[in-house]
Write an enzyme that holds these catalytic residues in place. Structure first.
Site, PDB file in Angstrom:
ATOM      1  N   LYS A 173     -19.649 -22.724   9.774  1.00 52.44           N
ATOM      2  CA  LYS A 173     -19.138 -21.143   9.066  1.00 52.44           C
ATOM      3  C   LYS A 173     -19.756 -20.590   7.973  1.00 52.44           C
ATOM      4  O   LYS A 173     -19.963 -19.525   7.840  1.00 52.44           O
ATOM      5  CB  LYS A 173     -17.596 -20.884   9.046  1.00 52.44           C
ATOM      6  CG  LYS A 173     -17.090 -20.755  10.564  1.00 52.44           C
ATOM      7  CD  LYS A 173     -15.361 -20.489  10.568  1.00 52.44           C
ATOM      8  CE  LYS A 173     -14.951 -19.297   9.585  1.00 52.44           C
ATOM      9  NZ  LYS A 173     -13.433 -19.226   9.520  1.00 52.44           N
TER      10      LYS A 173
ATOM     11  N   GLY B 147     -13.421 -13.528   6.599  1.00 51.50           N
ATOM     12  CA  GLY B 147     -13.494 -12.145   6.324  1.00 51.50           C
ATOM     13  C   GLY B 147     -13.635 -11.485   5.053  1.00 51.50           C
ATOM     14  O   GLY B 147     -14.713 -11.096   4.637  1.00 51.50           O
ATOM     15  N   ALA B 148     -12.815 -12.111   4.225  1.00 42.79           N
ATOM     16  CA  ALA B 148     -12.655 -11.663   3.074  1.00 42.79           C
ATOM     17  C   ALA B 148     -13.708 -12.097   2.049  1.00 42.79           C
ATOM     18  O   ALA B 148     -14.394 -11.398   1.306  1.00 42.79           O
ATOM     19  CB  ALA B 148     -11.384 -12.237   2.229  1.00 42.79           C
TER      20      ALA B 148
ATOM     21  N   ARG C 279     -14.572 -25.277   4.379  1.00 39.83           N
ATOM     22  CA  ARG C 279     -14.343 -26.766   4.906  1.00 39.83           C
ATOM     23  C   ARG C 279     -15.076 -26.878   6.230  1.00 39.83           C
ATOM     24  O   ARG C 279     -15.631 -27.790   6.354  1.00 39.83           O
ATOM     25  CB  ARG C 279     -12.896 -26.535   5.139  1.00 39.83           C
ATOM     26  CG  ARG C 279     -12.100 -27.709   6.009  1.00 39.83           C
ATOM     27  CD  ARG C 279     -10.774 -27.314   6.157  1.00 39.83           C
ATOM     28  NE  ARG C 279     -10.361 -26.188   6.870  1.00 39.83           N
ATOM     29  CZ  ARG C 279      -9.170 -25.714   7.133  1.00 39.83           C
ATOM     30  NH1 ARG C 279      -8.148 -26.298   6.729  1.00 39.83           N
ATOM     31  NH2 ARG C 279      -9.312 -24.284   7.886  1.00 39.83           N
ATOM     32  N   THR C 280     -15.145 -25.697   6.993  1.00 41.05           N
ATOM     33  CA  THR C 280     -16.179 -25.980   8.200  1.00 41.05           C
ATOM     34  C   THR C 280     -17.393 -25.499   7.719  1.00 41.05           C
ATOM     35  O   THR C 280     -17.772 -24.280   7.762  1.00 41.05           O
ATOM     36  CB  THR C 280     -15.519 -24.848   9.404  1.00 41.05           C
ATOM     37  OG1 THR C 280     -14.162 -25.135   9.365  1.00 41.05           O
ATOM     38  CG2 THR C 280     -16.113 -25.011  10.843  1.00 41.05           C
TER      39      THR C 280
ATOM     40  N   SER D 119       0.646  -1.329  -0.010  1.00 39.58           N
ATOM     41  CA  SER D 119       0.033  -0.094   0.267  1.00 39.58           C
ATOM     42  C   SER D 119       0.905   1.349   0.088  1.00 39.58           C
ATOM     43  O   SER D 119       0.350   2.120  -0.743  1.00 39.58           O
ATOM     44  CB  SER D 119      -1.019   0.015   1.125  1.00 39.58           C
ATOM     45  OG  SER D 119      -2.080  -0.845   0.895  1.00 39.58           O
TER      46      SER D 119
ATOM     47  N   ASP E 166     -13.053  -3.145  -0.053  1.00 39.00           N
ATOM     48  CA  ASP E 166     -12.550  -4.488  -0.409  1.00 39.00           C
ATOM     49  C   ASP E 166     -13.578  -5.109  -1.371  1.00 39.00           C
ATOM     50  O   ASP E 166     -13.348  -5.549  -2.367  1.00 39.00           O
ATOM     51  CB  ASP E 166     -12.553  -5.286   0.824  1.00 39.00           C
ATOM     52  CG  ASP E 166     -11.003  -5.076   1.836  1.00 39.00           C
ATOM     53  OD1 ASP E 166     -10.284  -4.606   1.118  1.00 39.00           O
ATOM     54  OD2 ASP E 166     -10.979  -5.195   2.888  1.00 39.00           O
TER      55      ASP E 166
ATOM     56  N   LYS F 283      -9.653  -4.958  11.331  1.00 40.46           N
ATOM     57  CA  LYS F 283     -10.838  -4.372  10.579  1.00 40.46           C
ATOM     58  C   LYS F 283     -11.970  -4.366  11.396  1.00 40.46           C
ATOM     59  O   LYS F 283     -12.900  -3.677  11.203  1.00 40.46           O
ATOM     60  CB  LYS F 283     -10.996  -5.288   9.409  1.00 40.46           C
ATOM     61  CG  LYS F 283      -9.855  -5.138   8.267  1.00 40.46           C
ATOM     62  CD  LYS F 283      -9.977  -6.035   7.049  1.00 40.46           C
ATOM     63  CE  LYS F 283      -9.095  -5.906   6.135  1.00 40.46           C
ATOM     64  NZ  LYS F 283      -9.256  -6.335   4.850  1.00 40.46           N
TER      65      LYS F 283
ATOM     66  N   GLY G  23     -14.939 -20.555   0.624  1.00 42.34           N
ATOM     67  CA  GLY G  23     -14.183 -19.918   1.932  1.00 42.34           C
ATOM     68  C   GLY G  23     -15.378 -19.076   2.372  1.00 42.34           C
ATOM     69  O   GLY G  23     -15.985 -18.550   1.758  1.00 42.34           O
TER      70      GLY G  23
HETATM   71  P1  ATR Z   1      -9.813 -13.984   5.613  1.00 41.77           P
HETATM   72  O1  ATR Z   1     -10.034 -12.841   6.443  1.00 41.77           O
HETATM   73  O2  ATR Z   1      -8.611 -13.980   4.929  1.00 41.77           O
HETATM   74  O3  ATR Z   1     -10.977 -14.446   4.762  1.00 41.77           O
HETATM   75  P2  ATR Z   1     -10.201 -16.043   7.561  1.00 41.77           P
HETATM   76  O4  ATR Z   1     -11.149 -15.446   8.228  1.00 41.77           O
HETATM   77  O5  ATR Z   1      -9.159 -16.731   8.359  1.00 41.77           O
HETATM   78  O6  ATR Z   1      -9.335 -15.141   6.390  1.00 41.77           O
HETATM   79  O7  ATR Z   1     -10.794 -17.231   6.597  1.00 41.77           O
HETATM   80  C1  ATR Z   1      -9.919 -18.448   5.898  1.00 41.77           C
HETATM   81  C2  ATR Z   1     -10.775 -19.175   5.073  1.00 41.77           C
HETATM   82  O8  ATR Z   1     -10.027 -19.912   4.241  1.00 41.77           O
HETATM   83  C3  ATR Z   1     -12.020 -19.977   5.797  1.00 41.77           C
HETATM   84  O9  ATR Z   1     -13.061 -20.204   5.152  1.00 41.77           O
HETATM   85  C4  ATR Z   1     -10.959 -21.314   6.041  1.00 41.77           C
HETATM   86  O10 ATR Z   1     -11.775 -22.420   6.167  1.00 41.77           O
HETATM   87  P3  ATR Z   1     -12.244 -22.748   7.658  1.00 41.77           P
HETATM   88  O11 ATR Z   1     -13.649 -21.925   7.928  1.00 41.77           O
HETATM   89  O12 ATR Z   1     -12.661 -24.328   7.393  1.00 41.77           O
HETATM   90  O13 ATR Z   1     -11.263 -22.831   8.461  1.00 41.77           O
HETATM   91  C5  ATR Z   1     -10.468 -21.405   4.535  1.00 41.77           C
HETATM   92  N1  ATR Z   1      -9.159 -22.190   4.595  1.00 41.77           N
HETATM   93  C6  ATR Z   1      -7.912 -21.869   4.934  1.00 41.77           C
HETATM   94  N2  ATR Z   1      -7.228 -22.794   4.829  1.00 41.77           N
HETATM   95  C7  ATR Z   1      -7.694 -23.717   4.143  1.00 41.77           C
HETATM   96  C8  ATR Z   1      -7.498 -25.078   3.902  1.00 41.77           C
HETATM   97  N3  ATR Z   1      -6.356 -25.470   3.977  1.00 41.77           N
HETATM   98  N4  ATR Z   1      -8.442 -25.892   3.391  1.00 41.77           N
HETATM   99  C9  ATR Z   1      -9.937 -25.545   3.247  1.00 41.77           C
HETATM  100  N5  ATR Z   1     -10.223 -24.352   3.868  1.00 41.77           N
HETATM  101  C10 ATR Z   1      -9.002 -23.253   4.087  1.00 41.77           C
END
Ligand code: ATR
Length: 285
Positions: free
Chosen positions: A164, A138-139, A160-161, A25, A110, A74, A135
Site C-alpha cells: 500500500k 486516505g488521510a 504495515r502493508t 463540525s 484536509d 469522500k 500509514g
Molecule cells: P484513513 O483514511 O484514516 O487513513 P485507512 O485508509 O483505513 O484510514 O488507513 C489506515 C492506515 O493506518 C493504514 O495505513 C493502516 O495500515 P495497513 O495499510 O497495513 O492496514 C494503518 N494502521 C491501522 N491500524 C494499524 C496498526 N495496528 N498497525 C499498523 N498500521 C495500522
C-alpha cells in the site's frame, strides 16, 4: 451558539457521514457563522452509501449552501458533483462541497489544513526537510499531496502493508528534487534518526486505545517534530513521549480546525474565526 433567528433566509449547511454522531463540525461551524453574524445553520446528517445520490439531489433541491463530506463518502461523492477542484482531483477525495449558483463544486481542505497547522504550530519552513509518514491510507494521501507542494527533500512512507505504501507513492506526482519512497513499517527505524518531521496518520493511539504507539521513539533525535493527526486525545502518548525526550510535539486538533476554516472560507468568502472555532471544539472534547 447561533444568536440569529432562523427564518426564511437561513441557509442550510451540513456534514454527511456514517457514523456522524461524534462529529464536532456542527458546533465548530455554527460558532463560526455566529461570530460573523451569517444567517446560516449547520447540521449533521447520517447518510448510508446507498443514500448518497438522494442526499445530493436533496441538497440541490433545498439550495444548501454547501456541506462537508466524511467517511465513507469522500471518494463516492465525486460522481455526483458538477466540478472538482484540481487538487481534490489529484488527491482522489473530496471533503468540502460548495454550492455556487446551483453548481456543486468539490474541494479537499484536509491536506492544506494539516500543512497550515504544522507550519503555524510546529515548523515554519518544510522546504528541504526529511519527512517520515506512518500509514498509507486516505488521510496519509491527503497530507502527502499537500506536503509535496512545500518541496521537502524527502518523504518516506512507512506502512504495515508495504504494498500500500508502494502504491501510494507511485500514484502521486512528485516534484523533482523531492524523494518519495515507500518502506515497510518494520524497517522504519533505519530512517528515523535522519528525520526532521515524523507524522502518524494511523489510528494507533486514538481513544480508547490511548496507550498504543505507532513506532518506537528510541532512534528519534531531540528537536525532531513529532506530529499526530489524532485529536482525541488532544495529545497522544506518541506526542507526549516525544516531547519528554526533547522533540517538538504537534497534535491533530489544528488540522481539524483548519480543514473547517478553509471550508468556511470557501463557503462564505470571509476569513474564518479560528480561535473561536478552536475554543468551542476544545470545550466539547
Ligand atoms: P484513513 O483514511 O484514516 O487513513 P485507512 O485508509 O483505513 O484510514 O488507513 C489506515 C492506515 O493506518 C493504514 O495505513 C493502516 O495500515 P495497513 O495499510 O497495513 O492496514 C494503518 N494502521 C491501522 N491500524 C494499524 C496498526 N495496528 N498497525 C499498523 N498500521 C495500522
Amino acid at each position: 451558539m447561533n444568536h440569529h433567528v432562523i427564518n426564511s433566509d437561513t441557509v442550510l449547511y451540513g456534514v454527511i457521514g456514517q457514523p456522524i454522531k461524534q462529529s464536532k463540525s456542527p458546533i465548530m461551524q455554527n460558532r463560526a457563522f455566529a461570530e460573523h453574524h451569517i444567517n446560516a445553520n449547520y447540521l449533521a446528517f447520517q447518510i448510508a452509501p446507498e443514500q448518497l445520490a438522494q442526499f445530493v439531489q436533496g441538497a440541490r433541491a433545498m439550495g444548501m449552501g454547501g456541506f462537508n463530506v466524511t467517511i465513507p463518502h469522500k471518494l463516492a461523492i465525486m460522481d455526483h458533483l458538477d466540478e472538482i477542484d484540481e487538487d481534490a482531483k489529484a488527491l482522489g477525495a473530496v471533503n468540502t462541497v460548495v454550492n455556487r449558483n446551483g453548481r456543486l463544486i468539490g474541494y479537499n481542505t484536509d491536506g492544506i489544513g494539516y500543512v497550515r497547522s504544522l507550519k503555524d504550530e510546529a515548523i515554519a519552513d518544510i522546504t528541504g526537510k526529511n519527512i517520515v509518514v506512518i500509514g498509507a491510507g486516505g488521510a496519509s494521501r491527503g497530507i502527502i499531496h499537500a506536503l509535496l507542494k512545500e518541496k521537502p527533500a524527502q518523504i518516506i512512507v512507512a506502512n504495515r502493508t508495504v504494498d500500500k505504501a508502494y502504491q501510494l507513492v507511485e500514484s502521486l506526482s512528485c516534484p523533482s528534487g523531492t524523494l518519495l519512497k515507500g518502506i515497510a513499517l518494520h524497517d522504519v527505524n533505519s530512517v528515523l534518526s535522519e528525520a526532521h518531521i515524523i507524522i502518524n496518520t494511523t489510528s494507533i493511539g486514538m481513544y480508547p486505545q490511548v496507550d498504543e504507539m505507532p513506532i518506537d521513539l528510541t532512534p528519534v533525535q531531540a528537536g525532531t517534530v513529532v506530529s499526530d493527526l489524532i485529536y482525541n486525545p488532544l495529545e497522544t502518548k506518541f506526542v507526549q513521549e516525544a516531547k519528554a525526550k526533547g522533540c517538538i510535539g504537534h497534535g491533530g486538533l489544528g488540522m481539524f480546525i483548519n480543514q473547517g476554516a478553509y471550508a468556511f472560507e470557501y463557503w462564505t468568502g470571509k476569513s474564518a474565526p479560528t480561535e473561536a472555532m478552536k475554543q468551542t471544539v476544545v470545550a466539547a472534547l
